[in-house]
Design an enzyme around this catalytic site. Structure first.
Site, short mmCIF file in Angstrom:
data_model
loop_
_atom_site.label_atom_id
_atom_site.label_comp_id
_atom_site.label_asym_id
_atom_site.label_seq_id
_atom_site.Cartn_x
_atom_site.Cartn_y
_atom_site.Cartn_z
N HIS A 18 -55.48 39.49 -40.73
CA HIS A 18 -55.96 38.11 -40.89
C HIS A 18 -57.33 37.90 -40.24
CE1 HIS A 18 -52.27 36.87 -42.71
NE2 HIS A 18 -51.54 37.07 -41.63
N ASP A 72 -47.86 43.41 -46.46
CA ASP A 72 -47.35 42.43 -45.52
C ASP A 72 -46.85 41.19 -46.26
OD1 ASP A 72 -47.78 41.80 -42.31
OD2 ASP A 72 -47.95 39.97 -43.50
N HIS A 105 -47.66 38.22 -45.63
CA HIS A 105 -48.78 37.30 -45.77
C HIS A 105 -49.99 38.01 -46.37
CE1 HIS A 105 -46.36 35.88 -42.28
NE2 HIS A 105 -46.52 34.71 -42.87
N ASP A 108 -42.63 42.15 -42.39
CA ASP A 108 -42.09 40.80 -42.36
C ASP A 108 -41.73 40.25 -43.74
OD1 ASP A 108 -44.79 40.89 -42.89
OD2 ASP A 108 -45.35 39.34 -41.45
#
Length: 323
Positions: free
Chosen positions: A159, A194, A196, A283
């Site tokens: 990120h 991931d 996200h 995740d």
């Protein structure tokens, strides 16, 4: 497979909290993540090695100088403020990234930190730097001929933009590894699995054609990081067509995720990279408290088998972990 980790130094970063829906909660990005991952690594019988100190060069290859200066000095400057909190949290943000650059550490925190999940403590820079050293050490091993290597990076990185922290991420380990591999390969691909979207990785390479970025993730229309990760984002300028986002509906399970991955890999094969970086988030697991996707343990095994069909030198960089 060689595994690179510096548990002692990477554990120095132990943030107290993060803001969720206006409420401060315990920060889930804690050293315990490494403990759990190392337990699994031990069961697999992999060779665990300390990373080398590669200096700031590989980091500076993807991150802006003023950002690195901020990360490495901000906490000591912050603590000179009367009654300052133990950790830095931003409380003011510019309206654009082209706004004037301030001298105040309070304002610089708002300029360089996009959300309230990235507090900077006394040892955050040291931990992030050694997390990045893990990524570079794994990339160096692969560049030297290892078929694959794993960097147990913590804090994570995908990120983080070139000068903007966010989503628990301070240095973009996957981007750093990919840039390091570029010294040996004309083209490198990053595949982000991931939960996200890897918005920082996308941003770093968005105008480049030598690194193809692929991210498969929960649809950001109502999910972090919200503003990035949509299918229409394909790159720009020289990078147009070299970024691919595959957003999945919330709750997507094994078959839907693997279908998205298979679609993405057709683009990777067409790009014909010499090496690949896997931004490995775990995740997307069906039991993750963020509740975005529903990939099973067996599904992760199938994802690994599918990625292995590329047959390319591979650096695996740890991103999110289910807690």
């Amino acid at each position: 497979m060689k595994v690179f980790v510096d548990q002692d130094r990477q554990s120095l970063h132990n943030p107290s909290g993060f803001l969720v829906n206006g409420i401060m909660q315990p920060n889930p990005e804690i050293p315990e993540r490494m403990v759990r991952l190392l337990s699994g690594i031990a069961q697999g019988g992999h060779e665990v090695l300390p990373p080398e100190d590669h200096g700031q060069g590989p980091i500076a290859a993807v991150h802006a100088p003023r950002y690195l200066k901020f990360l490495s000095t901000a906490h000591s400057r912050w603590r000179r403020i009367p009654d300052a909190t133990p950790e830095i949290f931003p409380n003011i943000h510019p309206d654009t990234r082209t706004a004037s650059y301030p001298l105040s550490v309070v304002a610089q925190a708002g300029f360089h930190i996009t959300d309230m999940s990235c507090p900077i403590g006394a040892d955050t820079w040291e931990a992030a730097r050694w997390s990045a050293n893990c990524a570079v050490s794994a990339a160096k091993a692969v560049a030297a001929g290892a078929p694959a290597a794993y960097a147990l990076c913590r804090p994570p990185g995908h990120h983080c933009f070139s000068d903007l922290a966010g989503g628990f991420c301070y240095l973009n380990n996957s981007a750093i590894a990919a840039q390091y591999l570029r010294a040996r390969h004309n083209r490198v691909a990053i595949i982000d699995v991931d939960l996200h979207h890897g918005n920082g990785t996308q941003g770093i390479f968005y105008q480049r054609s030598d690194v193809f970025t692929l991210s498969i993730h929960a649809d950001p229309a109502r999910f972090y990081p919200f503003f990035w990760g949509h299918a229409h984002e394909v790159g720009e300028a020289a990078g147009q067509g070299y970024n691919l986002n595959i957003p999945l509906p919330r709750g997507t399970g094994d078959d839907g995720f693997l279908q998205g991955l298979a679609n993405g890999l057709t683009h990777i094969r067409a790009f014909a990279p010499g090496a690949v970086v896997i931004a490995l988030g775990l995740d997307a697991y069906e039991g993750d408290p963020f509740g975005g996707l529903s990939v099973s343990t067996a599904g992760f095994g199938r994802i690994g088998q599918t990625l292995a069909t590329l047959g390319l030198p591979t650096v695996i960089v740890q991103e999110g972990v289910c807690m």
